[in-house]
Motif scaffolding. Structure first.
Motif, PDB file in Angstrom:
ATOM      1  N   PRO A  38       0.804  -1.232   0.000  1.00  0.00           N
ATOM      2  CA  PRO A  38       0.000   0.000   0.000  1.00  0.00           C
ATOM      3  C   PRO A  38       0.837   1.282   0.000  1.00  0.00           C
ATOM      4  CG  PRO A  38      -0.722  -1.520   1.718  1.00  0.00           C
ATOM      5  CD  PRO A  38       0.556  -2.059   1.180  1.00  0.00           C
ATOM      6  N   TYR A  39       2.128   1.140   0.375  1.00  0.00           N
ATOM      7  CA  TYR A  39       2.979   2.340   0.468  1.00  0.00           C
ATOM      8  C   TYR A  39       3.902   2.494  -0.738  1.00  0.00           C
ATOM      9  CZ  TYR A  39       1.288   1.302   5.108  1.00  0.00           C
ATOM     10  OH  TYR A  39       0.462   0.997   6.160  1.00  0.00           O
ATOM     11  N   ARG A  40       3.641   1.707  -1.738  1.00  0.00           N
ATOM     12  CA  ARG A  40       4.424   1.846  -2.970  1.00  0.00           C
ATOM     13  C   ARG A  40       3.575   2.610  -3.968  1.00  0.00           C
ATOM     14  NH1 ARG A  40       6.337  -3.531  -2.368  1.00  0.00           N
ATOM     15  NH2 ARG A  40       8.448  -3.516  -1.530  1.00  0.00           N
ATOM     16  N   THR A  41       4.225   3.482  -4.737  1.00  0.00           N
ATOM     17  CA  THR A  41       3.507   4.269  -5.730  1.00  0.00           C
ATOM     18  C   THR A  41       3.598   3.579  -7.077  1.00  0.00           C
ATOM     19  OG1 THR A  41       4.094   6.253  -4.559  1.00  0.00           O
ATOM     20  CG2 THR A  41       3.426   6.529  -6.845  1.00  0.00           C
ATOM     21  N   GLN A  42       2.460   3.424  -7.705  1.00  0.00           N
ATOM     22  CA  GLN A  42       2.485   2.942  -9.078  1.00  0.00           C
ATOM     23  C   GLN A  42       2.995   4.070  -9.966  1.00  0.00           C
ATOM     24  OE1 GLN A  42       1.672  -0.254  -9.956  1.00  0.00           O
ATOM     25  NE2 GLN A  42       1.533  -0.535  -7.721  1.00  0.00           N
ATOM     26  N   THR A  43       3.882   3.748 -10.908  1.00  0.00           N
ATOM     27  CA  THR A  43       4.487   4.779 -11.742  1.00  0.00           C
ATOM     28  C   THR A  43       3.413   5.634 -12.410  1.00  0.00           C
ATOM     29  OG1 THR A  43       6.267   3.239 -12.165  1.00  0.00           O
ATOM     30  CG2 THR A  43       6.185   5.189 -13.563  1.00  0.00           C
ATOM     31  N   GLY A  44       3.508   6.924 -12.202  1.00  0.00           N
ATOM     32  CA  GLY A  44       2.582   7.867 -12.843  1.00  0.00           C
ATOM     33  C   GLY A  44       1.233   7.956 -12.156  1.00  0.00           C
ATOM     34  N   ALA A  45       0.943   7.081 -11.198  1.00  0.00           N
ATOM     35  CA  ALA A  45      -0.387   7.080 -10.577  1.00  0.00           C
ATOM     36  C   ALA A  45      -0.548   8.231  -9.595  1.00  0.00           C
ATOM     37  CB  ALA A  45      -0.626   5.750  -9.875  1.00  0.00           C
ATOM     38  N   GLU A  46       0.498   8.506  -8.834  1.00  0.00           N
ATOM     39  CA  GLU A  46       0.420   9.580  -7.838  1.00  0.00           C
ATOM     40  C   GLU A  46       1.828  10.042  -7.481  1.00  0.00           C
ATOM     41  OE1 GLU A  46      -1.230   8.066  -4.218  1.00  0.00           O
ATOM     42  OE2 GLU A  46       0.364   6.590  -3.973  1.00  0.00           O
ATOM     43  N   ALA A  47       1.909  11.195  -6.834  1.00  0.00           N
ATOM     44  CA  ALA A  47       3.222  11.688  -6.408  1.00  0.00           C
ATOM     45  C   ALA A  47       3.733  10.799  -5.277  1.00  0.00           C
ATOM     46  CB  ALA A  47       3.093  13.124  -5.930  1.00  0.00           C
ATOM     47  N   PRO A  48       5.057  10.530  -5.208  1.00  0.00           N
ATOM     48  CA  PRO A  48       5.593   9.607  -4.201  1.00  0.00           C
ATOM     49  C   PRO A  48       5.264  10.038  -2.764  1.00  0.00           C
ATOM     50  CG  PRO A  48       7.243  10.051  -5.874  1.00  0.00           C
ATOM     51  CD  PRO A  48       6.095  10.951  -6.164  1.00  0.00           C
ATOM     52  N   TYR A  49       5.155  11.361  -2.543  1.00  0.00           N
ATOM     53  CA  TYR A  49       4.917  11.773  -1.159  1.00  0.00           C
ATOM     54  C   TYR A  49       3.532  11.338  -0.668  1.00  0.00           C
ATOM     55  CZ  TYR A  49       1.798  15.693  -2.282  1.00  0.00           C
ATOM     56  OH  TYR A  49       0.742  16.447  -2.685  1.00  0.00           O
ATOM     57  N   ARG A  50       2.602  11.066  -1.591  1.00  0.00           N
ATOM     58  CA  ARG A  50       1.255  10.602  -1.195  1.00  0.00           C
ATOM     59  C   ARG A  50       1.355   9.246  -0.490  1.00  0.00           C
ATOM     60  NH1 ARG A  50      -2.442  14.546  -0.911  1.00  0.00           N
ATOM     61  NH2 ARG A  50      -2.585  15.738  -2.833  1.00  0.00           N
ATOM     62  N   ALA A  51       2.217   8.368  -1.053  1.00  0.00           N
ATOM     63  CA  ALA A  51       2.416   7.054  -0.433  1.00  0.00           C
ATOM     64  C   ALA A  51       3.025   7.228   0.948  1.00  0.00           C
ATOM     65  CB  ALA A  51       3.330   6.209  -1.317  1.00  0.00           C
TER      66      ALA A  51
END
Lengths: 135, 224
Positions: A38-51
């Motif tokens: 849940p704390y990994r960002t899918q590429t292009g899905a959201e900004a890394p700081y959101r995770a």
């Protein structure tokens, strides 16, 4: 007797080392990939700081102290990084020194051109005077 | 005698321009303020530029007083050459200052008293140069008055940081420099001063040569 004593000392040392290693073990190593997903960002899905925010929110719900300590550590790391970047920022210094040399060299070239023009005019005047004397 | 003086100044300036950056970048410590740090290295050339501007303004102003009281063109040659130095080193001061200001204040320019009076001084000497270039006969007396006015601006610039509240650092910076910063700073200052003397003499010789040549051309034209 001596051999037995040595064996006990070595066994104790090894046991203590293993126990110390266990104590220092990173608890996050025990988390599975599914736990961290849940704390990994899918590429292009959201900004890394959101995770990271999700991680902090979950951690805060579990332990507010650890969460606050993590935020503090992030702030210190950010300031440290910025301070290092600022301390090694050579852009402004290089620009200032570069401008100085370009302007000074330009002025010296200007003086040199004016001097050449002056020398040329002196030669012309000398030629005119010589021609006038011949008349 | 003059050639020897110029040669010595040129050699000292050349040596200074080699040694000063080594001291500035290798020996001088970083400024111990968060907002300065490496950017403070601009100080070692920015402040000497300002000092040379002051020296140039004084030379130009005093020579202009000499010219107005004696009407000797030699005074005028020196005043004109020194005014060029003010324009040259003033431009360097006004370019390097904002680069440093952007790095430490976050803005290229603040309309505080030190910066504004410095800009005023530079504009006065730019006006002087334009007047000498395009003013025609008789403009040298008007230009001399302008140079004296410019010279009067120098104390105002120096004391601006004491008279008014300014963002620019005050006059205590140089006397309170750390021991590691003094040698490169004074070396850079003397280097700029020697370079100023060399350029001043060269520019003065050029101006004098142009004046004598034009006089000779005028006399020749009259004889023709």
């Amino acid at each position: 007797m001596r051999t037995a004593l040595n064996a006990v000392v070595v066994a104790t040392a090894v046991t203590l080392a293993v126990l110390a290693g266990e104590a220092r073990a990173n608890p996050f190593q025990k988390l599975s990939d599914e736990d961290l997903a849940p704390y990994r960002t899918q590429t292009g899905a959201e900004a890394p700081y959101r995770a990271g925010e999700r991680l902090l929110a979950d951690l805060e719900a579990r332990d507010a102290y650890v969460s606050a300590a993590l935020v503090d550590a992030a702030i210190v790391r950010f300031h440290d990084r910025e301070a290092r970047r600022f301390a090694n920022d050579r852009h402004a210094v290089l620009l200032a020194y570069g401008v100085i040399w370009v302007v000074v060299v330009g002025f010296v070239l200007l003086l040199w051109r004016r001097q050449r023009r002056l020398n040329h005019e002196i030669v012309e005047l000398q030629a005119k005077i010589a021609a006038a004397e011949r008349r | 005698m003059r050639s020897a003086l110029v040669l010595v100044c040129a050699l000292l300036a050349a040596a200074g321009y080699v040694v000063a950056p080594i001291l500035i970048f290798e020996k001088a410590p970083l400024a111990p303020y968060y907002e300065l740090l490496f950017n403070q290295k601009i100080f070692y050339y920015h402040v000497p530029c300002a000092w040379v501007v002051f020296a140039g303004a004084f030379v130009s102003g005093i020579s202009s007083i000499g010219f107005l009281s004696t009407r000797s063109p030699r005074w005028d040659d020196v005043a004109s050459a020194a005014a060029d130095m003010v324009v040259l080193f003033g431009a360097l001061m006004l370019i390097t200052g904002p680069i440093w200001a952007k790095a430490s204040w976050g803005a290229y320019w603040k309309w505080d008293a030190r910066l504004t009076t410095s800009l005023l001084l530079w504009l006065i000497f730019v006006s002087y140069a334009l007047l000498r270039r395009y003013g025609g006969p008789g403009s040298e007396r008007l230009a001399a008055g302008l140079a004296i006015f410019g010279m009067a601006d120098v104390p105002l610039i120096y004391f601006a940081v004491k008279l008014w509240k300014t963002q620019h650092p005050d006059t205590t910076v140089v006397p309170t420099l750390g021991p590691g910063m003094r040698p490169p700073f004074y070396l850079a200052s003397f280097t700029f001063l020697f370079f100023f003397v060399v350029l001043l003499v060269a520019r003065d010789a050029l101006g004098r040569g142009q004046r004598l040549l034009h006089d000779a051309q005028d006399r020749f034209a009259e004889l023709e």
